[in-house]
Design a protein around this motif. Sequence first.
Motif, mmCIF file in Angstrom:
data_model
loop_
_atom_site.group_PDB
_atom_site.id
_atom_site.type_symbol
_atom_site.label_atom_id
_atom_site.label_comp_id
_atom_site.label_asym_id
_atom_site.label_seq_id
_atom_site.Cartn_x
_atom_site.Cartn_y
_atom_site.Cartn_z
ATOM 1 N N PHE A 173 0.832 -1.203 0.000
ATOM 2 C CA PHE A 173 0.000 0.000 0.000
ATOM 3 C C PHE A 173 0.873 1.262 0.000
ATOM 4 O O PHE A 173 0.479 2.297 -0.553
ATOM 5 N N LYS A 174 2.053 1.180 0.603
ATOM 6 C CA LYS A 174 2.973 2.319 0.548
ATOM 7 C C LYS A 174 3.424 2.565 -0.888
ATOM 8 O O LYS A 174 3.516 3.715 -1.337
ATOM 9 N N LEU A 175 3.697 1.496 -1.637
ATOM 10 C CA LEU A 175 4.038 1.637 -3.049
ATOM 11 C C LEU A 175 2.891 2.282 -3.821
ATOM 12 O O LEU A 175 3.099 3.132 -4.687
ATOM 13 N N LEU A 176 1.659 1.845 -3.503
ATOM 14 C CA LEU A 176 0.503 2.411 -4.196
ATOM 15 C C LEU A 176 0.337 3.884 -3.866
ATOM 16 O O LEU A 176 0.060 4.698 -4.759
ATOM 17 N N LYS A 177 0.517 4.232 -2.606
ATOM 18 C CA LYS A 177 0.326 5.624 -2.192
ATOM 19 C C LYS A 177 1.388 6.531 -2.801
ATOM 20 O O LYS A 177 1.145 7.737 -3.007
ATOM 21 N N THR A 178 2.559 5.976 -3.109
ATOM 22 C CA THR A 178 3.626 6.765 -3.743
ATOM 23 C C THR A 178 3.597 6.614 -5.263
ATOM 24 O O THR A 178 4.588 6.866 -5.946
ATOM 25 N N ASN A 179 2.444 6.147 -5.756
ATOM 26 C CA ASN A 179 2.149 6.134 -7.195
ATOM 27 C C ASN A 179 3.027 5.170 -7.996
ATOM 28 O O ASN A 179 3.331 5.425 -9.165
ATOM 29 N N GLN A 180 3.389 4.054 -7.391
ATOM 30 C CA GLN A 180 4.172 3.031 -8.106
ATOM 31 C C GLN A 180 3.241 2.061 -8.840
ATOM 32 O O GLN A 180 3.375 0.838 -8.732
ATOM 33 N N LYS A 181 2.295 2.612 -9.581
ATOM 34 C CA LYS A 181 1.247 1.788 -10.186
ATOM 35 C C LYS A 181 1.785 0.878 -11.283
ATOM 36 O O LYS A 181 1.354 -0.270 -11.415
ATOM 37 N N THR A 182 2.708 1.382 -12.079
ATOM 38 C CA THR A 182 3.256 0.565 -13.165
ATOM 39 C C THR A 182 3.973 -0.659 -12.606
ATOM 40 O O THR A 182 3.793 -1.784 -13.090
ATOM 41 N N LEU A 183 4.777 -0.454 -11.569
ATOM 42 C CA LEU A 183 5.482 -1.568 -10.926
ATOM 43 C C LEU A 183 4.498 -2.580 -10.354
ATOM 44 O O LEU A 183 4.654 -3.793 -10.546
ATOM 45 N N LEU A 184 3.472 -2.102 -9.667
ATOM 46 C CA LEU A 184 2.484 -3.001 -9.063
ATOM 47 C C LEU A 184 1.753 -3.802 -10.134
ATOM 48 O O LEU A 184 1.564 -5.015 -9.996
ATOM 49 N N LYS A 185 1.341 -3.135 -11.197
ATOM 50 C CA LYS A 185 0.591 -3.805 -12.252
ATOM 51 C C LYS A 185 1.450 -4.854 -12.961
ATOM 52 O O LYS A 185 0.997 -5.982 -13.211
ATOM 53 N N GLU A 186 2.683 -4.505 -13.276
ATOM 54 C CA GLU A 186 3.566 -5.457 -13.952
ATOM 55 C C GLU A 186 3.870 -6.659 -13.062
ATOM 56 O O GLU A 186 3.934 -7.802 -13.542
ATOM 57 N N THR A 187 4.051 -6.418 -11.775
ATOM 58 C CA THR A 187 4.318 -7.520 -10.848
ATOM 59 C C THR A 187 3.104 -8.428 -10.724
ATOM 60 O O THR A 187 3.224 -9.656 -10.761
ATOM 61 N N TYR A 188 1.931 -7.822 -10.599
ATOM 62 C CA TYR A 188 0.690 -8.593 -10.535
ATOM 63 C C TYR A 188 0.510 -9.445 -11.789
ATOM 64 O O TYR A 188 0.223 -10.647 -11.720
ATOM 65 N N GLU A 189 0.690 -8.828 -12.943
ATOM 66 C CA GLU A 189 0.501 -9.552 -14.205
ATOM 67 C C GLU A 189 1.506 -10.692 -14.355
ATOM 68 O O GLU A 189 1.217 -11.709 -14.988
ATOM 69 N N GLY A 190 2.679 -10.536 -13.768
ATOM 70 C CA GLY A 190 3.683 -11.594 -13.830
ATOM 71 C C GLY A 190 3.269 -12.860 -13.104
ATOM 72 O O GLY A 190 3.791 -13.941 -13.398
ATOM 73 N N TYR A 191 2.329 -12.726 -12.169
ATOM 74 C CA TYR A 191 1.842 -13.893 -11.417
ATOM 75 C C TYR A 191 0.521 -14.444 -11.950
ATOM 76 O O TYR A 191 -0.007 -15.418 -11.392
ATOM 77 N N LEU A 192 -0.030 -13.855 -13.006
ATOM 78 C CA LEU A 192 -1.346 -14.279 -13.477
ATOM 79 C C LEU A 192 -1.348 -15.738 -13.920
ATOM 80 O O LEU A 192 -0.528 -16.164 -14.740
ATOM 81 N N PHE A 193 -2.283 -16.479 -13.380
ATOM 82 C CA PHE A 193 -2.482 -17.883 -13.719
ATOM 83 C C PHE A 193 -2.830 -18.014 -15.198
ATOM 84 O O PHE A 193 -3.719 -17.344 -15.696
ATOM 85 N N ARG A 194 -2.089 -18.842 -15.906
ATOM 86 C CA ARG A 194 -2.300 -19.173 -17.304
ATOM 87 C C ARG A 194 -2.070 -17.986 -18.245
ATOM 88 O O ARG A 194 -2.553 -17.980 -19.379
ATOM 89 N N LYS A 195 -1.291 -17.020 -17.834
ATOM 90 C CA LYS A 195 -0.957 -15.916 -18.732
ATOM 91 C C LYS A 195 -0.170 -16.450 -19.929
ATOM 92 O O LYS A 195 0.748 -17.253 -19.784
#
Length: 243
Positions: A173-195
Motif C-alpha cells: 500500500f505504501k508503493l501504491l500511495k507513492t504512485n508506483q502503479k506501473t510496478l504493481l501492475k507489472e508484478t501482478y501480471e507476472g503472477y497471473l495464472f495461465r498468462k
Amino acid sequence: MHIIKLNATDSTNSYLRALSTRNTLADYTIVTAKHQTNGRGQRGTNWESESDKNLMFSIFKNVSFLDFQDNFFISMVTSLALIKTLQQFLIPKLSIKWPNDILSENKKVCGILIENTVKQNAFGGTIIGIGLNVNQTQFNGLPNASSLQLITGTHLNTDELLLNIVSNLRFYFKLLKTNQKTLLKETYEGYLFRKNKPSTFKSLDGNLFTGYIQGVTNSGNIQILLEDEIIAEFELKEITLLY
C-alpha cells in the motif's frame, strides 16, 4: 494496528462494516474469527472453512488517496501481499487466478473479498476480507482447493501468518500511495495464472471460448487475445476462467 478476535461471527467483512458505521476506524483495524457461519466470496459465493483451522479475517484500510477508477489496485496490492507472505513460508508455485484467487500448484489456497466505501465517486475506506486455507486437510466437493498444511506437510501458526500478511500489505500500500502503479501492475501480471497460455473461458450465456490472457486494465478488466488476433476486455461478471 488494532485486532479484534472473535470465536465466531457470520462474516468478518459484515462485522467490520457494521463496526465502521458506529465508529471511526483506525487504519489496519482487523477482525479475525475462528469460525464464520456465513463467510462470503466473490460472485456471491459462500466461503466454506473448518472451525479454528484456517485464517479468516477482514482489515479496514483508508484508501481516500486513490482515484475511484483505479480501484482494482486494491486487489493487486492484496494479492501481492499474500503472494509475498506465502513465499516467506516457502509455499511453492504461486499464482493469481484472476481477479484475486491465490493458487499454489494450481490449487486454490486463498480467496479475497473487497468491499469499498464510495461517496460521491470518491473513495473512503475499503474492507478487505481474506480467507486462507492453513491447516484444513479435507475439502469435500472442492477438488481445486488445498491448504498450506497439505502442501508443506507442516502445521502453521495462523497468528504468525496474519502479522506477516499485514506487514506486506503495509509495504505494497505504501508503493501504491507513492504512485508506483506501473510496478504493481507489472508484478501482478507476472503472477497471473495461465498468462500467455491457451485457456478456456465461459461467458454469461454458457458459451465456451479459447484465448490467451495478456494482462489486466487499471480497473480490473481482463485482456484476452482471441483467435482473430483481437485483444478483448471483459469485466469480472462477464466471463469465468476455467481450470
